[in-house]
Design a protein around this motif. Structure first.
Motif, PDB file in Angstrom:
ATOM      1  N   ALA A   1      44.560 -59.160-104.567  1.00 14.95           N
ATOM      2  CA  ALA A   1      43.194 -59.627-104.317  1.00 14.95           C
ATOM      3  C   ALA A   1      42.962 -60.975-104.977  1.00 14.95           C
ATOM      4  CB  ALA A   1      42.182 -58.610-104.840  1.00 14.95           C
ATOM      5  N   LEU A   2      42.177 -61.802-104.330  1.00 19.35           N
ATOM      6  CA  LEU A   2      41.716 -63.057-104.909  1.00 19.35           C
ATOM      7  C   LEU A   2      40.202 -62.979-105.024  1.00 19.35           C
ATOM      8  CD1 LEU A   2      41.898 -66.031-105.793  1.00 19.35           C
ATOM      9  CD2 LEU A   2      41.907 -66.663-103.365  1.00 19.35           C
ATOM     10  N   VAL A   3      39.699 -63.146-106.247  1.00 21.75           N
ATOM     11  CA  VAL A   3      38.253 -63.105-106.490  1.00 21.75           C
ATOM     12  C   VAL A   3      37.834 -64.444-107.067  1.00 21.75           C
ATOM     13  CG1 VAL A   3      36.345 -61.919-107.640  1.00 21.75           C
ATOM     14  CG2 VAL A   3      38.394 -60.628-106.973  1.00 21.75           C
ATOM     15  N   THR A   4      36.992 -65.178-106.348  1.00 20.42           N
ATOM     16  CA  THR A   4      36.520 -66.470-106.850  1.00 20.42           C
ATOM     17  C   THR A   4      35.312 -66.254-107.767  1.00 20.42           C
ATOM     18  OG1 THR A   4      34.968 -66.934-105.020  1.00 20.42           O
ATOM     19  CG2 THR A   4      37.294 -67.550-104.713  1.00 20.42           C
ATOM     20  N   GLY A   5      35.140 -67.180-108.685  1.00 16.37           N
ATOM     21  CA  GLY A   5      34.042 -67.044-109.640  1.00 16.37           C
ATOM     22  C   GLY A   5      34.176 -65.781-110.468  1.00 16.37           C
ATOM     23  N   ALA A   6      35.403 -65.450-110.841  1.00 16.84           N
ATOM     24  CA  ALA A   6      35.673 -64.171-111.507  1.00 16.84           C
ATOM     25  C   ALA A   6      35.713 -64.282-113.021  1.00 16.84           C
ATOM     26  CB  ALA A   6      36.991 -63.592-111.004  1.00 16.84           C
TER      27      ALA A   6
ATOM     28  N   ILE B   1      33.734 -57.347-110.216  1.00 15.91           N
ATOM     29  CA  ILE B   1      34.500 -57.012-109.012  1.00 15.91           C
ATOM     30  C   ILE B   1      35.991 -57.049-109.308  1.00 15.91           C
ATOM     31  CG2 ILE B   1      35.129 -57.810-106.698  1.00 15.91           C
ATOM     32  CD1 ILE B   1      32.220 -58.716-106.356  1.00 15.91           C
ATOM     33  N   ALA B   2      36.445 -58.073-110.016  1.00  9.18           N
ATOM     34  CA  ALA B   2      37.865 -58.181-110.355  1.00  9.18           C
ATOM     35  C   ALA B   2      38.325 -56.964-111.145  1.00  9.18           C
ATOM     36  CB  ALA B   2      38.118 -59.461-111.139  1.00  9.18           C
ATOM     37  N   ARG B   3      37.533 -56.535-112.099  1.00  9.61           N
ATOM     38  CA  ARG B   3      37.897 -55.361-112.915  1.00  9.61           C
ATOM     39  C   ARG B   3      37.921 -54.092-112.066  1.00  9.61           C
ATOM     40  NH1 ARG B   3      34.825 -54.960-118.576  1.00  9.61           N
ATOM     41  NH2 ARG B   3      36.524 -53.454-118.889  1.00  9.61           N
TER      42      ARG B   3
ATOM     43  N   ASP C   1      42.407 -52.464-119.459  1.00 11.32           N
ATOM     44  CA  ASP C   1      42.116 -51.265-118.666  1.00 11.32           C
ATOM     45  C   ASP C   1      43.365 -50.696-117.995  1.00 11.32           C
ATOM     46  OD1 ASP C   1      39.411 -51.523-119.258  1.00 11.32           O
ATOM     47  OD2 ASP C   1      38.973 -52.684-117.455  1.00 11.32           O
ATOM     48  N   GLY C   2      44.500 -51.369-118.208  1.00 11.13           N
ATOM     49  CA  GLY C   2      45.748 -50.915-117.586  1.00 11.13           C
ATOM     50  C   GLY C   2      46.052 -51.560-116.258  1.00 11.13           C
ATOM     51  N   GLY C   3      45.284 -52.597-115.878  1.00 13.89           N
ATOM     52  CA  GLY C   3      45.485 -53.262-114.597  1.00 13.89           C
ATOM     53  C   GLY C   3      46.333 -54.511-114.708  1.00 13.89           C
ATOM     54  N   ARG C   4      46.505 -55.196-113.567  1.00 15.47           N
ATOM     55  CA  ARG C   4      47.314 -56.409-113.516  1.00 15.47           C
ATOM     56  C   ARG C   4      46.486 -57.557-112.956  1.00 15.47           C
ATOM     57  NH1 ARG C   4      52.077 -55.481-109.791  1.00 15.47           N
ATOM     58  NH2 ARG C   4      50.479 -54.344-108.617  1.00 15.47           N
ATOM     59  N   ALA C   5      46.587 -58.711-113.626  1.00  9.70           N
ATOM     60  CA  ALA C   5      45.815 -59.876-113.179  1.00  9.70           C
ATOM     61  C   ALA C   5      46.474 -61.152-113.677  1.00  9.70           C
ATOM     62  CB  ALA C   5      44.382 -59.800-113.703  1.00  9.70           C
ATOM     63  N   THR C   6      46.231 -62.226-112.952  1.00  8.51           N
ATOM     64  CA  THR C   6      46.631 -63.559-113.364  1.00  8.51           C
ATOM     65  C   THR C   6      45.450 -64.489-113.166  1.00  8.51           C
ATOM     66  OG1 THR C   6      47.493 -64.034-111.149  1.00  8.51           O
ATOM     67  CG2 THR C   6      49.075 -63.269-112.804  1.00  8.51           C
TER      68      THR C   6
END
Length: 245
Positions: free
Chosen positions: A11-16, A24-26, A55-60
């Motif tokens: 997923a790509l979330v702008t203004g995150a 939303i990203a979380r 929280d155990g998730g993945r993000a960049t």
């Protein structure tokens, strides 16, 4: 909803970096998506990534000023293959029509509208069946607001593009929907709209409170999930009943 319902999706979330975008990203990450967080402020982007990983998730985090076309192009290159696109970034000077400067007007349209248009143009044709576009709109698109004519115009146009994209990309299996958010209690809004004023204004609404970023994130998660697979070209209003009064 299964905690891994979005596993394998990116997923790509702008203004995150704060507010609704961060929530939303979380939420998407908690449901299994790998999230690309983007915004202008690197320190806040790092905070969002840290919260997701905690929280155990993945993000960049990919820094980008969505008012700049060069940054938009770089973002689409670095984001990779996206299955969920959330166009949330916004610039919203709340001033009367006569007080809005030409520079503010231009930046508002560049961030709120042009960025969503060109991100969608670059990513949607490659997203594939089962993918979804989620645009974050506002009750300003449907209610008269004396200090938000320019901002409201961007959100009205975004809702119109939402419907057009549902038709244009539907044959590819890509759905397009929007969330019309009401008065949402974010740190940014609290800078100009005190907590007491929010409570007073919302007291007479059917849901007698201002919204939270998490309220909008729950709707976004539904629209991103297979549970909304028969919904496209729709604007879901999440405003506590404000727009029906």
């Amino acid at each position: 909803m299964s905690i891994q319902e979005l596993a394998g999706q990116r997923a790509l979330v702008t203004g995150a970096t704060s507010g609704i975008g961060r929530a939303i990203a979380r939420s998407l990450a908690a449901s299994g998506a790998e999230v690309v967080v983007t915004g202008r402020r690197a320190e806040l982007g790092a905070e969002t990534v840290a919260l997701i990983e905690g929280d155990g998730g993945r993000a960049t985090f990919v820094p980008a000023d969505l008012g700049e076309l060069d940054d938009l192009e770089r973002l689409t290159d670095e984001a990779g293959d996206i299955a969920i696109l959330v166009n949330n970034a916004g610039f919203y000077p709340m001033v009367p029509t006569v007080a809005l400067t030409a520079a503010e007007y231009q930046r508002m349209y560049d961030v709120n509208l042009r960025s969503a248009y060109f991100l969608t143009a670059a990513l949607a044709p490659k997203m594939g069946a089962g993918s979804t576009i989620i645009n974050i709109s506002s009750t300003g698109a449907r209610l008269g607001m004396e200090v938000a004519s320019g901002y409201s115009g961007t959100k009205g146009a975004l809702e119109s593009m939402t419907r057009a994209w549902a038709v244009e990309f539907g044959s590819l299996g890509v759905r397009s929907n929007a969330i019309c958010a009401g008065l949402i209690r974010t740190d940014k809004l609290l800078e100009t709209f005190p907590e007491e004023a929010m409570q007073q204004v919302s007291a007479s609404w059917p849901v007698a409170r201002p919204g939270t970023p998490e309220d909008i994130a729950e709707v976004a998660l539904f629209l991103a999930s297979p549970r909304s697979s028969y919904i496209t070209g729709t604007v879901i209003v999440a405003d506590g009943g404000l727009s029906i009064l």
